[in-house]
Motif scaffolding. Structure first.
Motif, mmCIF file in Angstrom:
data_model
loop_
_atom_site.group_PDB
_atom_site.id
_atom_site.type_symbol
_atom_site.label_atom_id
_atom_site.label_comp_id
_atom_site.label_asym_id
_atom_site.label_seq_id
_atom_site.Cartn_x
_atom_site.Cartn_y
_atom_site.Cartn_z
ATOM 1 N N ALA A 121 0.855 -1.187 0.000
ATOM 2 C CA ALA A 121 0.000 0.000 0.000
ATOM 3 C C ALA A 121 0.887 1.232 0.000
ATOM 4 N N GLY A 122 0.252 2.405 -0.114
ATOM 5 C CA GLY A 122 0.990 3.661 -0.109
ATOM 6 C C GLY A 122 1.152 4.224 -1.504
ATOM 7 N N MET A 123 2.227 4.964 -1.680
ATOM 8 C CA MET A 123 2.519 5.600 -2.969
ATOM 9 C C MET A 123 4.017 5.619 -3.167
ATOM 10 N N SER A 124 4.425 6.181 -4.311
ATOM 11 C CA SER A 124 5.848 6.219 -4.633
ATOM 12 C C SER A 124 6.633 6.938 -3.545
ATOM 13 N N ARG A 125 7.724 6.297 -3.101
ATOM 14 C CA ARG A 125 8.601 6.793 -2.054
ATOM 15 C C ARG A 125 7.903 6.920 -0.705
ATOM 16 N N ASP A 126 6.787 6.237 -0.587
ATOM 17 C CA ASP A 126 6.091 6.154 0.704
ATOM 18 C C ASP A 126 5.295 4.830 0.735
ATOM 19 N N TYR A 127 6.026 3.718 0.588
ATOM 20 C CA TYR A 127 5.393 2.409 0.524
ATOM 21 C C TYR A 127 5.246 1.832 1.930
ATOM 22 N N ARG A 128 4.210 1.044 2.086
ATOM 23 C CA ARG A 128 3.989 0.279 3.324
ATOM 24 C C ARG A 128 3.768 -1.179 2.926
ATOM 25 N N VAL A 129 4.597 -2.055 3.476
ATOM 26 C CA VAL A 129 4.578 -3.470 3.103
ATOM 27 C C VAL A 129 4.312 -4.302 4.354
ATOM 28 N N THR A 130 3.323 -5.160 4.252
ATOM 29 C CA THR A 130 2.996 -6.106 5.325
ATOM 30 C C THR A 130 3.112 -7.526 4.767
ATOM 31 N N ILE A 131 3.889 -8.334 5.439
ATOM 32 C CA ILE A 131 4.095 -9.728 5.019
ATOM 33 C C ILE A 131 3.491 -10.638 6.082
ATOM 34 N N ARG A 132 2.597 -11.501 5.645
ATOM 35 C CA ARG A 132 1.974 -12.479 6.537
ATOM 36 C C ARG A 132 2.448 -13.883 6.170
ATOM 37 N N VAL A 133 2.709 -14.676 7.181
ATOM 38 C CA VAL A 133 3.238 -16.031 6.998
ATOM 39 C C VAL A 133 2.142 -17.019 7.385
ATOM 40 N N LEU A 134 1.858 -17.973 6.496
ATOM 41 C CA LEU A 134 0.815 -18.966 6.717
ATOM 42 C C LEU A 134 1.440 -20.354 6.821
ATOM 43 N N ARG A 135 0.939 -21.116 7.770
ATOM 44 C CA ARG A 135 1.378 -22.501 7.975
ATOM 45 C C ARG A 135 0.140 -23.381 7.977
ATOM 46 N N HIS A 136 0.036 -24.257 6.972
ATOM 47 C CA HIS A 136 -1.158 -25.082 6.782
ATOM 48 C C HIS A 136 -2.406 -24.221 6.627
ATOM 49 N N GLY A 137 -2.249 -23.089 5.964
ATOM 50 C CA GLY A 137 -3.373 -22.203 5.710
ATOM 51 C C GLY A 137 -3.728 -21.288 6.857
ATOM 52 N N GLU A 138 -3.080 -21.434 8.013
ATOM 53 C CA GLU A 138 -3.369 -20.610 9.179
ATOM 54 C C GLU A 138 -2.190 -19.683 9.455
ATOM 55 N N PRO A 139 -2.460 -18.417 9.833
ATOM 56 C CA PRO A 139 -1.359 -17.490 10.125
ATOM 57 C C PRO A 139 -0.603 -17.907 11.376
ATOM 58 N N LEU A 140 0.707 -17.666 11.361
ATOM 59 C CA LEU A 140 1.512 -17.963 12.535
ATOM 60 C C LEU A 140 1.176 -17.002 13.668
ATOM 61 N N ALA A 141 1.467 -17.440 14.887
ATOM 62 C CA ALA A 141 1.187 -16.588 16.037
ATOM 63 C C ALA A 141 2.053 -15.331 16.018
ATOM 64 N N GLU A 142 3.290 -15.456 15.583
ATOM 65 C CA GLU A 142 4.210 -14.314 15.510
ATOM 66 C C GLU A 142 4.421 -13.957 14.046
ATOM 67 N N GLN A 143 3.955 -12.778 13.652
ATOM 68 C CA GLN A 143 4.060 -12.318 12.275
ATOM 69 C C GLN A 143 5.102 -11.195 12.164
ATOM 70 N N PRO A 144 5.722 -11.039 10.976
ATOM 71 C CA PRO A 144 6.661 -9.934 10.797
ATOM 72 C C PRO A 144 5.949 -8.589 10.922
ATOM 73 N N GLU A 145 6.692 -7.606 11.357
ATOM 74 C CA GLU A 145 6.127 -6.265 11.498
ATOM 75 C C GLU A 145 6.049 -5.565 10.131
ATOM 76 N N THR A 146 5.074 -4.684 10.013
ATOM 77 C CA THR A 146 4.940 -3.889 8.794
ATOM 78 C C THR A 146 6.116 -2.917 8.677
ATOM 79 N N PHE A 147 6.703 -2.842 7.497
ATOM 80 C CA PHE A 147 7.826 -1.913 7.307
ATOM 81 C C PHE A 147 7.479 -0.914 6.211
ATOM 82 N N GLU A 148 8.144 0.222 6.267
ATOM 83 C CA GLU A 148 7.923 1.300 5.318
ATOM 84 C C GLU A 148 9.156 1.505 4.460
ATOM 85 N N CYS A 149 8.923 1.959 3.236
ATOM 86 C CA CYS A 149 10.016 2.244 2.299
ATOM 87 C C CYS A 149 9.771 3.631 1.718
ATOM 88 N N ARG A 150 10.688 4.541 1.979
ATOM 89 C CA ARG A 150 10.590 5.904 1.449
ATOM 90 C C ARG A 150 11.606 6.130 0.334
#
Length: 313
Positions: A121-150
């Protein structure tokens, strides 16, 4: 900026749909737009047509879901892009290609049911990326944090690559924890089975031991013996009958009443002892293990009296 990109395509600019637009157009901004004003009528016709097409695309996007998720043949990866982003489909293609490269490189570290979802999401030079990890179709209890890219799109793709690498590492850690948990449960199950088997063998061995009287049975045996002795004494006494005194002044002695009394008391005592003894024997028959746990009589009499009670032991 969308109009500028389509105008460039109209004049056969060397742009490809899978590449980012030239940065010189992005940097020029309003100045580039002003340069369009002085072009020919043919160019204006192209601009108007492109604007109509952009309006139709915007209306379709607003009526659809809040994100664009193109169906991918690779079930391991899902890329979702905010439709309000400039060149949303192009960004989705770039991110998907970069992420799939990582997944192909680390295909041996993935299993069936593992999946990674990249949300951009976001726009050029202001991106927001969220990565979710799934195990057997279910999200893990501990997920990576959302990071921003400027930074630029190249920097965005580099961060996406690092994020996907870390997501694969999380999947490996989750798989390792699951394996360790399965092994722990297997060990506990085997230990419970061994304990149950040993307990069964111990109980079987105790059940085969001969009868050992508890204190209750010992009291019954002693009481029955005492009652038997009284009955024998009563029988002997009553058997004497009446003995003359040998003196006319004294009456004869009748031993039958005291003999009968001794017989009555002895019978009562004998009955009590037999009841106590039979009670202990029946209790031992019902639970041969408890009966088998009884130690030698003298050892139990000398040992401390536990909470179970000295009568039962």
């Amino acid at each position: 900026m969308r109009v500028i990109f389509i105008v460039c395509s109209f004049f056969d600019r060397p742009l490809r749909s899978t590449l980012r637009p030239p940065r010189r157009w992005c940097r020029r901004g309003k100045q580039g737009a002003r340069e369009v004003i002085g072009i020919s009528s043919r160019t204006w016709l192209a601009v108007i047509l492109a604007a109509e097409l952009a309006g139709l695309s915007s209306s379709a996007a607003n009526g659809s879901a809040s994100s664009i998720a193109a169906p991918a043949a690779d079930e391991r990866l899902t890329v979702e892009v905010d439709p309000r982003m400039f060149q949303a489909e192009a960004h989705r293609g770039w991110v998907e290609e970069q992420a799939r490269t990582v997944l192909d490189r680390r295909a041996s570290d993935l299993e069936d049911g593992d999946g990674i979802v990249v949300d951009l999401a976001g726009m050029s030079r202001d991106y927001r990326v969220t990565i979710r990890v799934l195990r057997h179709g279910e999200p893990l209890a501990e997920q990576p944090e959302t990071f921003e890219c400027r930074g630029s799109t190249d920097e965005l793709l580099a961060l996406v690559e690092v994020g996907v690498e870390q997501a694969v590492d999380r999947l490996i850690e989750a798989r390792t924890r699951e394996q360790a948990e399965r092994e722990r449960q297997a060990r506990e199950r085997a230990e419970r089975e061994r304990t149950a088997q040993a307990e069964l063998m111990r109980r079987n061995a105790l059940a085969t031991k001969p009868y050992r009287p508890a204190m209750l049975g010992l009291m019954g045996a002693v009481t029955a013996g005492l009652g038997g002795g009284l009955m024998v004494s009563g029988a002997l006494v009553s058997a004497k009958g009446i003995e003359p005194s040998g003196n006319d002044l004294l009456s004869a002695t009748d031993f039958r009443p005291p003999g009968y009394a001794l017989l009555g008391v002895g019978a009562a005592v004998l009955t009590t002892g037999v009841v106590l003894l039979v009670t202990d024997v029946v209790r031992c028959k019902r639970d041969r293990v408890v009966c088998g746990e009884r130690g030698p009589l003298l050892e139990r009499m000398a040992g401390p009296r536990q909470s179970r009670g000295w009568v039962a032991r």
